[in-house]
Each structure stands twice: as structure tokens, then as C-alpha cells.
Design an enzyme around this catalytic site. Structure first.
Site, PDB file in Angstrom:
ATOM      1  N   HIS A 109       5.337 -13.040  -0.025  1.00 59.12           N
ATOM      2  CA  HIS A 109       4.617 -11.773  -0.213  1.00 59.12           C
ATOM      3  C   HIS A 109       5.489 -10.774  -0.980  1.00 59.12           C
ATOM      4  O   HIS A 109       5.002 -10.099  -1.883  1.00 59.12           O
ATOM      5  CB  HIS A 109       4.197 -11.181   1.140  1.00 59.12           C
ATOM      6  CG  HIS A 109       3.266 -12.070   1.925  1.00 59.12           C
ATOM      7  ND1 HIS A 109       2.195 -12.713   1.342  1.00 59.12           N
ATOM      8  CD2 HIS A 109       3.254 -12.427   3.236  1.00 59.12           C
ATOM      9  CE1 HIS A 109       1.555 -13.417   2.266  1.00 59.12           C
ATOM     10  NE2 HIS A 109       2.182 -13.267   3.420  1.00 59.12           N
TER      11      HIS A 109
ATOM     12  N   LEU B  97      -6.551   2.962 -16.194  1.00 59.48           N
ATOM     13  CA  LEU B  97      -6.922   1.780 -15.408  1.00 59.48           C
ATOM     14  C   LEU B  97      -7.191   2.195 -13.969  1.00 59.48           C
ATOM     15  O   LEU B  97      -6.441   2.992 -13.396  1.00 59.48           O
ATOM     16  CB  LEU B  97      -5.783   0.746 -15.426  1.00 59.48           C
ATOM     17  CG  LEU B  97      -5.936  -0.448 -14.473  1.00 59.48           C
ATOM     18  CD1 LEU B  97      -7.041  -1.397 -14.954  1.00 59.48           C
ATOM     19  CD2 LEU B  97      -4.617  -1.229 -14.339  1.00 59.48           C
TER      20      LEU B  97
ATOM     21  N   ASP C 209      -3.394 -15.768  -4.289  1.00 60.52           N
ATOM     22  CA  ASP C 209      -3.205 -16.802  -3.265  1.00 60.52           C
ATOM     23  C   ASP C 209      -1.978 -17.655  -3.576  1.00 60.52           C
ATOM     24  O   ASP C 209      -1.639 -17.862  -4.741  1.00 60.52           O
ATOM     25  CB  ASP C 209      -4.470 -17.681  -3.199  1.00 60.52           C
ATOM     26  CG  ASP C 209      -4.524 -18.509  -1.935  1.00 60.52           C
ATOM     27  OD1 ASP C 209      -3.730 -18.246  -1.010  1.00 60.52           O
ATOM     28  OD2 ASP C 209      -5.358 -19.429  -1.863  1.00 60.52           O
TER      29      ASP C 209
HETATM   30  C1  FPP Z   1      -2.180 -14.829  -0.140  1.00 65.15           C
HETATM   31  O1  FPP Z   1      -1.170 -15.789  -0.029  1.00 65.15           O
HETATM   32  C2  FPP Z   1      -1.646 -13.462  -0.212  1.00 65.15           C
HETATM   33  C3  FPP Z   1      -1.885 -12.441   0.672  1.00 65.15           C
HETATM   34  C4  FPP Z   1      -2.729 -12.618   1.870  1.00 65.15           C
HETATM   35  C5  FPP Z   1      -1.281 -11.113   0.516  1.00 65.15           C
HETATM   36  C6  FPP Z   1      -1.121 -10.562  -0.868  1.00 65.15           C
HETATM   37  C7  FPP Z   1      -0.139  -9.496  -0.837  1.00 65.15           C
HETATM   38  C8  FPP Z   1       0.783  -9.226  -1.775  1.00 65.15           C
HETATM   39  C9  FPP Z   1       0.880  -9.926  -3.057  1.00 65.15           C
HETATM   40  C10 FPP Z   1       1.778  -8.179  -1.480  1.00 65.15           C
HETATM   41  C11 FPP Z   1       1.634  -6.808  -1.933  1.00 65.15           C
HETATM   42  C12 FPP Z   1       0.351  -6.362  -2.499  1.00 65.15           C
HETATM   43  C13 FPP Z   1       0.158  -5.134  -2.992  1.00 65.15           C
HETATM   44  C14 FPP Z   1      -1.163  -4.797  -3.556  1.00 65.15           C
HETATM   45  C15 FPP Z   1       1.217  -4.119  -3.009  1.00 65.15           C
HETATM   46  P1  FPP Z   1      -1.117 -16.714   1.279  1.00 65.15           P
HETATM   47  O2  FPP Z   1      -0.226 -16.052   2.262  1.00 65.15           O
HETATM   48  O3  FPP Z   1      -2.508 -16.968   1.748  1.00 65.15           O
HETATM   49  O4  FPP Z   1      -0.455 -18.013   0.709  1.00 65.15           O
HETATM   50  P2  FPP Z   1      -0.728 -19.539   1.179  1.00 65.15           P
HETATM   51  O5  FPP Z   1      -2.160 -19.832   0.882  1.00 65.15           O
HETATM   52  O6  FPP Z   1       0.205 -20.310   0.316  1.00 65.15           O
HETATM   53  O7  FPP Z   1      -0.397 -19.618   2.627  1.00 65.15           O
END
Ligand code: FPP
Length: 258
Positions: free
Chosen positions: A44, A138, A27
Site C-alpha cells: 500500500h 483535474l 489492485d
Molecule cells: C488493493 O490491493 C489496494 C487497496 C485496497 C488500497 C489502495 C490504496 C492505496 C494505493 C494507498 C493510498 C491511496 C491513496 C488514494 C492515497 P490489494 O490489497 O487488494 O492487493 P492484493 O489483491 O494483491 O491482495
């Protein structure tokens, strides 16, 4: 001149008591990007580096299962451009990382309603899982279009359609109807970005998990943060409903094995 080297959290890990399964709610990507005046998707993109660091740290520490909450059922409600960008990023990352996963003996799995993902995404995931299927060091489990309530609802539907008798329903049976049926429950759940919520993630499976919350935003999460979370886990006394006095060395051994 520094006369000593700072000890890494890695050196403080008790190798006999490493969690078998760690789950992470990644997050803070959006906030990380915003703090730099950039679009959310920039966060992201940079989050992928933290995924790499976590996979590396998990293999180094001897963790056997790592589950990442990459896209929740609720994330479909985000702006269309963000959802599209996340799906493209996912496909791109899998294609790009597959060799590295193989080199490190990492096996890819998914949980969630993956049939709702774009066809290209499903295809790359299928290829990725096939190409890494011989790896055993893993297990990397990506939760995609996943939510625990969706999973439990699907399990209940299946239990009913299989005409399971009420007296046959117990913890073990329910476990076999979950998308995580092939994996042990996580002993440790990590959430980054300072939020202290579970957000519909693995509700059944984390019944006894230790929770580690860190203020670090996901793109900044690195290997040391991962080892630090394991050290925090190892500092806890896992009692499984018993009192501290009741815990025998046998229980402690069980804790270590779980
Ligand atoms: C949460 O941050 C993150 C996500 C919803 C997406 C996670 C995805 C990645 C890290 C990219 C690639 C992943 C893989 C497995 C290749 P948020 O957008 O909710 O952040 P905020 O709370 O600050 O708005």
C-alpha cells in the site's frame, strides 16, 4: 548504440479523443509486497507512488476526472491492523500531497460513506477538499468506504423518502441521486493485477465504459501504463448499442465528447 528513441504511448494519444473521466480499480498491492517477502502494507505504501504517477499522467493527457477505488465497503473486513494502516496512510498522503495537488491545479473530492471513516481521516479530507476547491484542471475523486450497491441502496432510499412519482423515475433522475451526480460517467475503467472483475465499483456509471485490464500490479503502474490504457481505449469503436455501419461522424464526435 540505439539509433532511435522508443516512442512513448503519450505521443500516440489522439489529443482530440481523450476520455474525460477515467476510473481505476487499484489492485495487487498485497501480492506485490508478498512477492518481495514483505507485509501487505508495504504494498500500500508503494501504491502511493502509482497514485502520484496516475494523477500526473491524467493532468498531462488532459483527463478532467480521475476516480480511484481506494477503500471499498468490503475492505472493512480486512484485518484490523491493515485497515488502520490504510487509514493512516490516507491521512498522511493527503497532508503530504496537498501542496503538490494545488501546484498542479488538482481538486480533491470523495465519494462513499465517508462518515464511517475515522474522525482524523474525515477532518483531513475536509481540509484537503477545501484547500483545493478552487482548482479546475483535474478532479481527483477518491472512493472511500464506497461500493456501488451501497450507493444504489442509498439512492433508492432517498428517492422513496422524497416521494418521487414512479413516472418521474428515469436515467437522469437516478443520476442526480448518486454520489457521482456532479461528474460525467467514466468512459474508461482500468483494473490492475490481472483480475477481471468490477468488484462493486460504479456499477451504474460504467454502463458504456471501455474496460482495460492489465497484469501490472498497482505499485508498478506508471505513467506509461496510464497512457497505454488511453491508447487501448482509443483503439475501440464505441457503438452505444448501434451497429458499426449506423455510426455517423456525428456519433463519433459524440463519442469524443463523452
Ligand atoms: C488493493 O490491493 C489496494 C487497496 C485496497 C488500497 C489502495 C490504496 C492505496 C494505493 C494507498 C493510498 C491511496 C491513496 C488514494 C492515497 P490489494 O490489497 O487488494 O492487493 P492484493 O489483491 O494483491 O491482495
Amino acid at each position: 548504440m540505439r539509433l532511435y528513441l522508443e516512442m512513448s504511448f503519450f505521443d500516440q494519444i489522439d489529443t482530440a479523443n481523450v476520455p474525460q473521466h477515467i476510473a481505476i480499480i487499484m489492485d495487487g498491492n498485497g501480492r506485490w509486497a508478498k512477492s518481495q517477502g514483505k507485509e501487505r502494507i508495504f504494498g500500500h505504501f508503494n501504491g502511493v507512488e502509482a497514485v502520484r504517477a496516475s494523477v500526473k499522467a491524467a493532468t498531462k493527457a488532459g483527463v478532467k476526472y480521475l476516480t480511484l477505488y481506494a477503500f471499498s465497503t468490503e475492505n472493512w473486513n480486512r484485518p484490523k491492523e491493515e485497515v488502520e494502516a490504510l487509514m493512516n496512510l490516507l491521512v498522511h498522503t493527503i497532508v503530504q500531497e496537498i501542496e503538490e495537488l494545488n501546484k498542479n491545479e488538482v481538486r480533491l473530492h470523495t465519494i462513499g460513506d465517508t462518515q464511517s471513516l475515522p474522525a482524523s481521516c474525515q477532518e483531513e479530507l475536509r481540509r484537503g477538499m477545501e484547500r483545493t476547491s478552487g482548482n479546475t484542471r483535474l478532479n481527483l475523486i477518491l472512493a472511500l468506504s464506497y461500493s456501488a450497491r451501497w450507493e444504489l441502496t442509498e439512492a433508492i432510499k432517498k428517492i422513496i423518502s422524497d416521494q418521487v412519482k414512479p413516472q418521474e423515475v428515469n436515467d437522469n433522475l437516478i443520476h442526480t441521486y448518486l454520489t457521482t451526480k456532479d461528474y460525467p460517467d467514466p468512459e474508461l475503467l482500468i483494473r490492475t493485477s490481472g483480475e477481471k472483475r468490477i468488484s462493486n465499483f460504479l456499477l451504474w456509471q460504467i454502463a458504456y465504459a471501455e474496460l482495460h485490464f492489465t497484469e501490472t500490479l498497482w505499485p508498478d503502474f506508471n505513467e506509461e501504463d496510464f497512457y497505454k490504457a488511453i491508447c487501448d481505449y482509443q483503439s475501440r469503436e464505441r457503438r452505444f448499442g448501434k451497429t458499426s455501419e449506423q455510426l455517423t461522424s456525428g456519433d463519433k464526435l459524440l463519442t469524443e465528447k463523452q
